[in-house]
Structure formats: C-alpha cells, structure tokens
Design an enzyme around this catalytic site. Structure first.
Site, PDB file in Angstrom:
ATOM      1  N   ASP A  10      17.913  12.568  44.485  1.00 54.56           N
ATOM      2  CA  ASP A  10      18.129  14.009  44.635  1.00 54.56           C
ATOM      3  C   ASP A  10      17.137  14.626  45.620  1.00 54.56           C
ATOM      4  O   ASP A  10      16.190  13.968  46.067  1.00 54.56           O
ATOM      5  CB  ASP A  10      18.030  14.711  43.261  1.00 54.56           C
ATOM      6  CG  ASP A  10      16.867  14.201  42.413  1.00 54.56           C
ATOM      7  OD1 ASP A  10      15.939  13.589  42.972  1.00 54.56           O
ATOM      8  OD2 ASP A  10      16.876  14.422  41.197  1.00 54.56           O
TER       9      ASP A  10
ATOM     10  N   ASN B 233      15.394  18.165  28.872  1.00 49.96           N
ATOM     11  CA  ASN B 233      16.704  18.635  28.388  1.00 49.96           C
ATOM     12  C   ASN B 233      17.808  17.590  28.579  1.00 49.96           C
ATOM     13  O   ASN B 233      18.984  17.894  28.479  1.00 49.96           O
ATOM     14  CB  ASN B 233      17.087  19.955  29.078  1.00 49.96           C
ATOM     15  CG  ASN B 233      17.306  19.792  30.584  1.00 49.96           C
ATOM     16  OD1 ASN B 233      17.214  18.687  31.110  1.00 49.96           O
ATOM     17  ND2 ASN B 233      17.595  20.885  31.271  1.00 49.96           N
TER      18      ASN B 233
ATOM     19  N   HIS C 198      18.482  15.844  31.369  1.00 48.72           N
ATOM     20  CA  HIS C 198      19.085  15.676  32.700  1.00 48.72           C
ATOM     21  C   HIS C 198      18.660  14.356  33.339  1.00 48.72           C
ATOM     22  O   HIS C 198      17.580  13.836  33.062  1.00 48.72           O
ATOM     23  CB  HIS C 198      18.803  16.880  33.613  1.00 48.72           C
ATOM     24  CG  HIS C 198      17.440  16.973  34.199  1.00 48.72           C
ATOM     25  ND1 HIS C 198      16.652  18.084  34.096  1.00 48.72           N
ATOM     26  CD2 HIS C 198      16.706  16.104  34.943  1.00 48.72           C
ATOM     27  CE1 HIS C 198      15.525  17.902  34.735  1.00 48.72           C
ATOM     28  NE2 HIS C 198      15.514  16.702  35.252  1.00 48.72           N
TER      29      HIS C 198
ATOM     30  N   GLU D 143      22.100  18.795  35.345  1.00 48.63           N
ATOM     31  CA  GLU D 143      21.699  19.589  34.198  1.00 48.63           C
ATOM     32  C   GLU D 143      22.784  19.549  33.114  1.00 48.63           C
ATOM     33  O   GLU D 143      23.917  19.140  33.390  1.00 48.63           O
ATOM     34  CB  GLU D 143      21.449  21.043  34.639  1.00 48.63           C
ATOM     35  CG  GLU D 143      20.348  21.200  35.681  1.00 48.63           C
ATOM     36  CD  GLU D 143      18.936  21.022  35.096  1.00 48.63           C
ATOM     37  OE1 GLU D 143      18.778  20.413  34.033  1.00 48.63           O
ATOM     38  OE2 GLU D 143      17.985  21.507  35.749  1.00 48.63           O
TER      39      GLU D 143
HETATM   40  C1  GLP Z   1      12.888  15.769  37.731  1.00 42.80           C
HETATM   41  C2  GLP Z   1      13.779  14.783  38.539  1.00 42.80           C
HETATM   42  C3  GLP Z   1      14.314  13.703  37.672  1.00 42.80           C
HETATM   43  C4  GLP Z   1      13.221  13.261  36.733  1.00 42.80           C
HETATM   44  C5  GLP Z   1      12.930  14.334  35.729  1.00 42.80           C
HETATM   45  C6  GLP Z   1      11.774  14.039  34.806  1.00 42.80           C
HETATM   46  O1  GLP Z   1      13.222  17.093  37.815  1.00 42.80           O
HETATM   47  N1  GLP Z   1      14.834  15.347  39.303  1.00 42.80           N
HETATM   48  O2  GLP Z   1      14.778  12.630  38.488  1.00 42.80           O
HETATM   49  O3  GLP Z   1      13.625  12.128  36.026  1.00 42.80           O
HETATM   50  O4  GLP Z   1      12.819  15.585  36.340  1.00 42.80           O
HETATM   51  O5  GLP Z   1      10.547  14.130  35.470  1.00 42.80           O
HETATM   52  P1  GLP Z   1       9.186  13.572  34.914  1.00 42.80           P
HETATM   53  O6  GLP Z   1       9.252  12.096  35.047  1.00 42.80           O
HETATM   54  O7  GLP Z   1       8.151  14.180  35.783  1.00 42.80           O
HETATM   55  O8  GLP Z   1       9.095  13.998  33.490  1.00 42.80           O
END
Ligand code: GLP
Length: 258
Positions: free
Chosen positions: A65, A134, A136, A141
């Site tokens: 992304d 949440n 995702h 989302e």
């Molecule tokens: C982000 C990314 C995801 C990631 C998630 C969790 O917003 N777009 O790919 O897995 O949130 O992030 P973290 O590993 O920092 O908890």
C-alpha cells in the site's frame, strides 16, 4: 491456517525470516508490508544477507500500500519506508521493488495498473502481512469487499490515530491511501501474517477464530489455501484454541518445518 505461537516478538521475527529466506533462495516474488511489526523480521533478513550470504538478487517485491499525495521521497511514504528499513540493505535490484503510485491523479487507473503489474510478474509467492488493531490488512479497513482490487481507501479514524506516531501530529497523516485489495492479497500463493503485543490480541482472535467477515478484513486468511499466522504470547492472549495450535506445531511432520 497454520498458527504458530512464539514466546517473544524477537522469536516471531526469527521464525518469519526463516520462512521468507526459503522463498528468497528460490528467487521468489515477495509481497512486502510496512508498519512496525515486520521491522524485526527485515532486520533478521538483513543480518542473514550480511552474515550468511542470503541473496535477494533474483527476487522481485511488491509493496501492499501507499499513502495518496505524499511525495515519494517523504520519510513516511511507504516507497521510502521499505527502502530505508529493508531493501536498501540487501542485494535486490531497486527497480524490482514496486509500490502503488499514490501521486497519480486517477487512482482507479493506478490501482488497475498495479494489479496488472503483479499479474504480469507471475504473481506474489509469499505475502507478508501485519494486522491493524481493527483487523485491517494492507489498508483494507472494515467493510472492505473480500474480493476488492487495488484501489483508493479512506483511512479509518482508528488507523489515523494508530499511525499518528510516525508523523508530527494526527493532522499530518494522509486520509487516503492506495491499497492492494483483499482479492489482490488473496491471490498470493502463501500469506504470512505477523502480530505482536497485546494490543493485537483481539484482532488476532477475530481473524483466526471469528467469522469470515468484511468487518475483520484479515479474516480472509481463513479462506486461503496456504496461510501462516505467527504471533507472540501477548498477541495470542485471546485465542481460544491456543493449546491445540501449540500441540499441532510441536507435532508437525518434519517436511513442514522451516
Ligand atoms: C498499517 C499498514 C498495515 C500494517 C498495520 C499495522 O497501517 N498499512 O500494513 O500491518 O497498519 O501496523 P503495525 O505493525 O505498526 O502495528
């Protein structure tokens, strides 16, 4: 789904790196993720590259992304982040590290061309994933179609809050992103989701043991023929079948060990 529970976040990274290294040796197409969770895994892979000669020279990579509107060279663009945290430190060709183009004025066209590029490369062999609090994955989302292509999404206020730590303030977090869709992600041949820390415990329970639902986008792993979930003890806290997962892990046939 294969659910592996490891004592600490460092153990999660070691296990995940071992699996990814197996693919790197085959010159696979890697699906990479940003976020803080995979950083330790990237560090372990960098160590294996430097100390054990693990090469990524034959690999290609596609990122999940990208924020819309952030210049590529912005420190928090995912284009920059994946280079800073991982690919600059290994021997993958920079031209072979792809990410969605969050600067194209036509997001629909940008999404379509990203999906086409993935397909033309032969598809992703292993897709590394984190999970949002949440549920995702990528930036899909809650409410995302389970068959969605790469497209524009609006970030959930919770995600803006979660990601504000990377920016000066929550106001600086872009509100829109281009993300591989759940349909895109599901086409990868192997999904490898990592989660660490007790903040992720409810999401891990929902994705592994809740219903398959757009409300928890990560629950698409339940529909995938080859999905591996690696969590530390803290993130495993709410799993109802954790004893069985440990038992199955300990009694794996030798050919399944990485
Ligand atoms: C982000 C990314 C995801 C990631 C998630 C969790 O917003 N777009 O790919 O897995 O949130 O992030 P973290 O590993 O920092 O908890």
């Amino acid at each position: 789904m294969e659910i592996l529970i490891r004592p600490t976040a460092a153990d999660v990274a070691t296990q995940a790196a071992r699996i990814l290294a197996h693919y790197a040796r085959e010159g696979a197409t890697l699906g990479l993720a940003t976020g803080s969770t995979p950083v330790a895994t990237y560090q372990e892979l960098i160590r294996m590259h430097r100390e054990e000669g693990l090469s990524f020279a034959q690999c290609r990579a596609f990122l999940l992304d990208e924020y819309i509107g952030l210049p590529r060279e912005h420190e928090q663009s995912y284009y920059r982040t994946i280079r800073r945290e991982f690919t600059e430190h290994i021997d993958i060709e920079d031209a072979n590290v792809h990410s969605p183009d969050g600067l194209l004025p036509d997001s629909d066209a940008a999404g379509r061309s990203y999906d086409e590029a993935i397909q033309q490369s032969g598809g992703v062999d292993i897709q590394l994933l984190g999970v949002g609090t949440n549920g995702h994955v990528g930036f899909n989302e809650p409410g995302s179609s389970l068959a969605s292509p790469t497209r524009l999404k609006t970030l959930h206020p919770q995600t803006v809050k979660d990601n504000a730590r990377f920016f000066d303030s929550a106001d600086d977090v872009p509100r829109h992103v281009l993300t591989q869709g759940l349909g895109t992600i599901s086409r990868a041949r192997h999904l490898l989701l990592l989660a660490t820390g007790e903040g992720k415990a409810p999401a891990v329970h929902a994705l592994a043991e809740g219903p398959v639902s757009a409300h928890c986008p990560a629950s698409i792993l339940q529909l995938h023929p080859h999905a591996t979930v690696i969590v530390d003890e803290a993130a495993a806290r709410d799993l109802q079948e954790s004893e069985y997962y440990r038992y199955a892990d300990a009694n794996k046939p030798s050919w399944q060990r990485h």
